[in-house]
Design a protein around this motif. Sequence first.
Motif, PDB file in Angstrom:
ATOM      1  N   ILE A 154     -17.166  25.252  14.729  1.00  0.00           N
ATOM      2  CA  ILE A 154     -17.340  24.171  13.873  1.00  0.00           C
ATOM      3  C   ILE A 154     -18.686  23.649  13.844  1.00  0.00           C
ATOM      4  N   ASN A 155     -18.958  23.236  12.732  1.00  0.00           N
ATOM      5  CA  ASN A 155     -20.282  22.424  12.551  1.00  0.00           C
ATOM      6  C   ASN A 155     -20.128  20.990  13.021  1.00  0.00           C
ATOM      7  N   PRO A 156     -20.498  20.378  14.093  1.00  0.00           N
ATOM      8  CA  PRO A 156     -20.451  18.806  14.404  1.00  0.00           C
ATOM      9  C   PRO A 156     -21.221  18.048  13.616  1.00  0.00           C
ATOM     10  N   HIS A 157     -21.936  18.305  12.759  1.00  0.00           N
ATOM     11  CA  HIS A 157     -22.708  17.349  11.920  1.00  0.00           C
ATOM     12  C   HIS A 157     -21.909  17.175  10.431  1.00  0.00           C
ATOM     13  N   ILE A 158     -21.300  18.292  10.173  1.00  0.00           N
ATOM     14  CA  ILE A 158     -20.283  18.192   9.103  1.00  0.00           C
ATOM     15  C   ILE A 158     -19.347  17.283   9.283  1.00  0.00           C
ATOM     16  N   GLN A 159     -18.633  17.384  10.637  1.00  0.00           N
ATOM     17  CA  GLN A 159     -17.439  16.634  11.139  1.00  0.00           C
ATOM     18  C   GLN A 159     -17.756  15.279  11.074  1.00  0.00           C
ATOM     19  N   GLN A 160     -18.909  15.080  11.668  1.00  0.00           N
ATOM     20  CA  GLN A 160     -19.220  13.593  11.663  1.00  0.00           C
ATOM     21  C   GLN A 160     -19.428  12.907  10.366  1.00  0.00           C
ATOM     22  N   HIS A 161     -19.977  13.681   9.504  1.00  0.00           N
ATOM     23  CA  HIS A 161     -20.164  13.274   7.992  1.00  0.00           C
ATOM     24  C   HIS A 161     -18.769  12.909   7.442  1.00  0.00           C
ATOM     25  N   ILE A 162     -17.986  13.708   7.603  1.00  0.00           N
ATOM     26  CA  ILE A 162     -16.520  13.672   6.918  1.00  0.00           C
ATOM     27  C   ILE A 162     -15.885  12.421   7.579  1.00  0.00           C
ATOM     28  N   ALA A 163     -15.921  12.233   9.034  1.00  0.00           N
ATOM     29  CA  ALA A 163     -15.421  11.330   9.610  1.00  0.00           C
ATOM     30  C   ALA A 163     -15.866   9.796   9.341  1.00  0.00           C
ATOM     31  N   SER A 164     -17.234   9.904   9.134  1.00  0.00           N
ATOM     32  CA  SER A 164     -17.866   8.636   8.363  1.00  0.00           C
ATOM     33  C   SER A 164     -17.205   7.752   7.296  1.00  0.00           C
ATOM     34  N   LEU A 165     -16.422   8.837   6.349  1.00  0.00           N
ATOM     35  CA  LEU A 165     -15.979   8.452   5.268  1.00  0.00           C
ATOM     36  C   LEU A 165     -14.625   7.622   5.570  1.00  0.00           C
ATOM     37  N   PRO A 166     -14.461   6.226   4.814  1.00  0.00           N
ATOM     38  CA  PRO A 166     -13.093   5.561   5.143  1.00  0.00           C
ATOM     39  C   PRO A 166     -11.992   6.507   4.748  1.00  0.00           C
ATOM     40  N   PRO A 167     -10.854   6.262   5.148  1.00  0.00           N
ATOM     41  CA  PRO A 167      -9.645   7.279   4.816  1.00  0.00           C
ATOM     42  C   PRO A 167      -9.394   7.029   3.277  1.00  0.00           C
ATOM     43  N   GLU A 168      -9.430   5.847   2.733  1.00  0.00           N
ATOM     44  CA  GLU A 168      -9.213   5.530   1.198  1.00  0.00           C
ATOM     45  C   GLU A 168     -10.153   6.274   0.436  1.00  0.00           C
ATOM     46  N   GLU A 169     -11.181   6.712   0.937  1.00  0.00           N
ATOM     47  CA  GLU A 169     -12.135   7.356   0.082  1.00  0.00           C
ATOM     48  C   GLU A 169     -11.836   8.905  -0.252  1.00  0.00           C
TER      49      GLU A 169
END
Length: 289
Positions: A152-167
């Motif tokens: 898993i690429n943690p940088h991609i994970q962090q980017h996705i997690a930074s988006l609000p759930p409603e987005e």
Amino acid sequence: MISALNQLVDLVEEHLTEELDLDGPAARLGTTEYHLRRMFSSLAGMPLSEYVRRRRMTVAAGDVVRGEEDLLEIAVRYGYGSREAFGRAFRAVHGAGPAEVRRDGGPLRTQPQLRFRLTVEGSTPMDTRLVDRPAFRLVGHSTRVPLIHHGINPHIQQHIASLPPEEHGRLKALGDAEPAGLLQVTDDADPDGREGTELTYLHGVAVGVGTPVPDGLDVIEVPAGMWAVFRTSGPHPEALQKAWAATATEWFPSNPWRLRPGPSIVAILDRADDFSTATCELWMPVESS
């Protein structure tokens, strides 16, 4: 492709002391520089640029050990403007500087000349379809991340997690073109596929060229063309990464298609709640070879 890669290896040997220009040779081999570099990296396990550097330093080591020339002369012959630059490249390959090797006769780490051979594999059929798509857009939220080949690429994970759930819901509602659903898009990747090099990652959806795009979203324009679509299922992301590698080792050498520049797209069709397993589609831009 196997023949083309072996001719590329021969070309490297003929021009070890020169800058390698692949545009003309790739055309003569019936392919493109982009596809040639991608296939070399996938099958050799190293970027073409790294192979060239290792071969140069392997041959240069012989000149260093013989001791007949000044180190600066050798450095210039192999494309380096100073002893220092040559020394750094030499040490990166051999683990010791030129002066030490000249004095002690080693250590030397040889990069043998590569030779590609066809092996019979493909016992597992690849679930593939070819799709001719008109121009479309990929819209969403993008960032620059380093390329990671395994896990898993943690940088991609962090980017996705930074988006609000409603987005995520807003993006999904915006998508109106194939590939459907929320997409994982990689673009502007190094053709050599060197691990650690940066690429653009976009979390978003596909839309038609006429679809209005809300402010604040990043856009990748995708021209019309053919796509090879590979369906994968199993442990995630391992099954997807294995299929990605198998496109180079099995699918492209067996089919009259080659990669063309453009984004690679992953569509998640189904997944476990903890994302331990998933069914995905990998979309790769291709053209007739």
